[in-house]
Scaffold this motif. Structure first.
Motif, short mmCIF file in Angstrom:
data_model
loop_
_atom_site.label_atom_id
_atom_site.label_comp_id
_atom_site.label_asym_id
_atom_site.label_seq_id
_atom_site.Cartn_x
_atom_site.Cartn_y
_atom_site.Cartn_z
N TYR A 1 18.07 17.34 -25.12
CA TYR A 1 16.71 17.05 -25.58
C TYR A 1 16.58 17.28 -27.08
CZ TYR A 1 15.54 17.06 -20.63
OH TYR A 1 15.49 16.78 -19.28
N LEU A 2 17.26 18.30 -27.57
CA LEU A 2 17.20 18.57 -29.01
C LEU A 2 17.81 17.40 -29.79
CD1 LEU A 2 16.73 20.46 -31.42
CD2 LEU A 2 18.99 21.45 -30.98
N ASP A 3 18.97 16.92 -29.33
CA ASP A 3 19.67 15.85 -30.05
C ASP A 3 18.95 14.51 -29.92
OD1 ASP A 3 21.56 17.67 -30.80
OD2 ASP A 3 23.07 17.03 -29.35
N THR A 4 18.62 14.15 -28.68
CA THR A 4 18.10 12.81 -28.44
C THR A 4 16.61 12.67 -28.67
OG1 THR A 4 17.85 13.30 -26.07
CG2 THR A 4 19.92 12.27 -26.77
N VAL A 5 15.84 13.63 -28.14
CA VAL A 5 14.38 13.52 -28.23
C VAL A 5 13.85 14.04 -29.56
CG1 VAL A 5 12.17 14.13 -27.17
CG2 VAL A 5 14.18 13.71 -25.72
N VAL A 6 14.22 15.27 -29.90
CA VAL A 6 13.64 15.91 -31.08
C VAL A 6 14.23 15.36 -32.38
CG1 VAL A 6 13.27 18.10 -32.28
CG2 VAL A 6 13.16 18.02 -29.78
N ILE A 7 15.58 15.41 -32.51
CA ILE A 7 16.20 14.99 -33.78
C ILE A 7 16.06 13.48 -33.98
CG2 ILE A 7 18.36 14.83 -35.06
CD1 ILE A 7 19.20 17.47 -33.84
N ILE A 8 16.45 12.70 -32.96
CA ILE A 8 16.32 11.24 -33.08
C ILE A 8 14.86 10.85 -33.32
CG2 ILE A 8 16.51 9.05 -31.83
CD1 ILE A 8 19.17 10.06 -32.77
N GLY A 9 13.95 11.52 -32.60
CA GLY A 9 12.54 11.23 -32.77
C GLY A 9 12.05 11.53 -34.18
N SER A 10 12.51 12.65 -34.74
CA SER A 10 12.09 13.04 -36.09
C SER A 10 12.61 12.05 -37.13
CB SER A 10 12.59 14.45 -36.41
OG SER A 10 12.04 15.39 -35.53
N ILE A 11 13.88 11.65 -36.98
CA ILE A 11 14.47 10.72 -37.95
C ILE A 11 13.81 9.35 -37.86
CG2 ILE A 11 16.59 9.52 -38.62
CD1 ILE A 11 18.14 11.99 -37.68
N SER A 12 13.51 8.92 -36.65
CA SER A 12 12.90 7.59 -36.47
C SER A 12 11.53 7.51 -37.12
CB SER A 12 12.78 7.25 -34.98
OG SER A 12 11.81 8.08 -34.35
N GLY A 13 10.88 8.67 -37.29
CA GLY A 13 9.56 8.68 -37.91
C GLY A 13 9.58 8.24 -39.35
N LYS A 14 10.77 8.23 -39.96
CA LYS A 14 10.90 7.83 -41.36
C LYS A 14 10.96 6.31 -41.51
CE LYS A 14 13.37 12.09 -42.47
NZ LYS A 14 14.64 12.67 -43.02
N PHE A 15 11.10 5.61 -40.39
CA PHE A 15 11.19 4.15 -40.43
C PHE A 15 9.83 3.51 -40.15
CE2 PHE A 15 15.51 5.48 -39.37
CZ PHE A 15 16.27 4.73 -40.25
N ALA A 16 9.64 2.33 -40.70
CA ALA A 16 8.45 1.56 -40.38
C ALA A 16 8.50 1.13 -38.92
CB ALA A 16 8.36 0.33 -41.30
N ASP A 17 7.34 0.87 -38.35
CA ASP A 17 7.28 0.51 -36.93
C ASP A 17 8.20 -0.67 -36.58
OD1 ASP A 17 5.46 2.50 -36.52
OD2 ASP A 17 3.70 1.19 -36.63
N ALA A 18 8.34 -1.60 -37.50
CA ALA A 18 9.17 -2.77 -37.24
C ALA A 18 10.65 -2.44 -37.17
CB ALA A 18 8.94 -3.82 -38.34
N ASP A 19 11.05 -1.33 -37.79
CA ASP A 19 12.47 -0.96 -37.84
C ASP A 19 12.84 0.10 -36.80
OD1 ASP A 19 13.00 -2.70 -39.92
OD2 ASP A 19 12.52 -1.22 -41.46
N LYS A 20 11.85 0.69 -36.14
CA LYS A 20 12.15 1.75 -35.17
C LYS A 20 12.99 1.24 -34.01
CE LYS A 20 8.41 5.06 -35.95
NZ LYS A 20 7.25 5.76 -35.34
N MET A 21 12.69 0.03 -33.54
CA MET A 21 13.45 -0.54 -32.43
C MET A 21 14.89 -0.79 -32.83
SD MET A 21 13.55 -1.29 -29.30
CE MET A 21 11.81 -1.18 -28.89
N ALA A 22 15.10 -1.27 -34.05
CA ALA A 22 16.46 -1.50 -34.53
C ALA A 22 17.22 -0.17 -34.61
CB ALA A 22 16.43 -2.17 -35.91
N PHE A 23 16.55 0.88 -35.07
CA PHE A 23 17.16 2.22 -35.12
C PHE A 23 17.53 2.70 -33.73
CE2 PHE A 23 16.62 6.85 -34.91
CZ PHE A 23 17.55 7.25 -35.85
N LEU A 24 16.63 2.49 -32.77
CA LEU A 24 16.88 2.89 -31.38
C LEU A 24 18.05 2.12 -30.81
CD1 LEU A 24 16.09 4.40 -28.80
CD2 LEU A 24 14.43 2.59 -28.33
N ILE A 25 18.14 0.82 -31.07
CA ILE A 25 19.26 0.01 -30.58
C ILE A 25 20.57 0.53 -31.16
CG2 ILE A 25 20.33 -2.28 -30.68
CD1 ILE A 25 17.50 -3.46 -30.55
N GLY A 26 20.56 0.94 -32.42
CA GLY A 26 21.76 1.48 -33.05
C GLY A 26 22.24 2.75 -32.37
N THR A 27 21.30 3.65 -32.04
CA THR A 27 21.69 4.89 -31.35
C THR A 27 22.24 4.59 -29.95
OG1 THR A 27 19.43 5.24 -30.49
CG2 THR A 27 19.98 6.25 -32.61
#
Length: 206
Positions: free
Chosen positions: A130-156
């Motif tokens: 949960y720390l790696d996937t939910v918390v850390i990934i979630g925190s980093i994704s917040g730095k992206f614009a909404d349009a790029d969040k899905m691309a970031f998620l696909i990359g992970t």
């Protein structure tokens, strides 16, 4: 695909790989099942699906929920401590039995249901997941614009797919060497010690 979309996807892949590849409970279990060639691809697939669900929760706000609710975090932590301690003893028992030819026969391959349950347990009862996937990934994704969040998620997700299938297939291919008694004993002991260390590290954080 535009450069703007490709960049967050590449960042997602690199960050995802950095969080997934280091040896942990999930990797140890997939490795052990791959050596036995015992439903190893199914175990890898379950890890990937769980990663995708947890990463999606993180990207779409689940990390904030866990951080804001100490009860949820403590329940997850205690569940992880108990499971890791018990499962560490199971691997230690296999390490011990592997030294006795007459007892080795008692160690039977896990059933499909047992592999499904255990894979889910090493994933969902592991607070580090949960720390790696939910918390850390979630925190980093917040730095992206909404349009790029899905691309970031696909990359992970691509990082998770690449790693778990590569680990599973490579270990299965090397099974004749990795399944030698001395090597298998070393792996079982390493996994047992790793689980106990993680359980202790979780305990001291309470």
């Amino acid at each position: 695909m535009s450069t703007i979309t490709l960049l967050p996807m590449l960042k997602g892949f690199v960050i995802g790989a950095g969080l997934i590849i280091p040896i942990g409970v999930q990797n140890s279990y997939v490795l052990s099942q791959s050596i036995k060639r015992n439903h190893h691809l199914m175990a890898a697939t379950i890890c990937i699906v769980c990663d995708f669900i947890l990463m999606s929760l993180g990207v779409f706000g689940g990390g904030a929920l866990i951080n804001s609710n100490s009860v949820i975090a403590e329940i997850i932590t205690w569940g992880g401590i108990i499971f890791l301690t018990v499962y560490g003893f199971i691997f230690f028992k296999q390490f011990y039995l592997a030294n006795k030819d007459d007892m080795l026969k008692e160690v039977k391959p896990s059933t499909r249901k047992a592999v499904i349950f255990t894979t889910l347990a090493v994933t969902l009862l592991n607070p580090h997941a949960y720390l790696d996937t939910v918390v850390i990934i979630g925190s980093i994704s917040g730095k992206f614009a909404d349009a790029d969040k899905m691309a970031f998620l696909i990359g992970t997700l691509l990082a998770s797919i690449t790693w778990f299938y590569a680990l599973s297939l490579a270990a299965a291919k090397m099974s004749p060497w990795l399944s030698q008694t001395k090597v298998q004993r070393g792996i079982n002991l390493l996994v047992a010690m790793l689980m106990w260390v993680i359980a202790y590290s979780l305990f001291i954080t309470l």
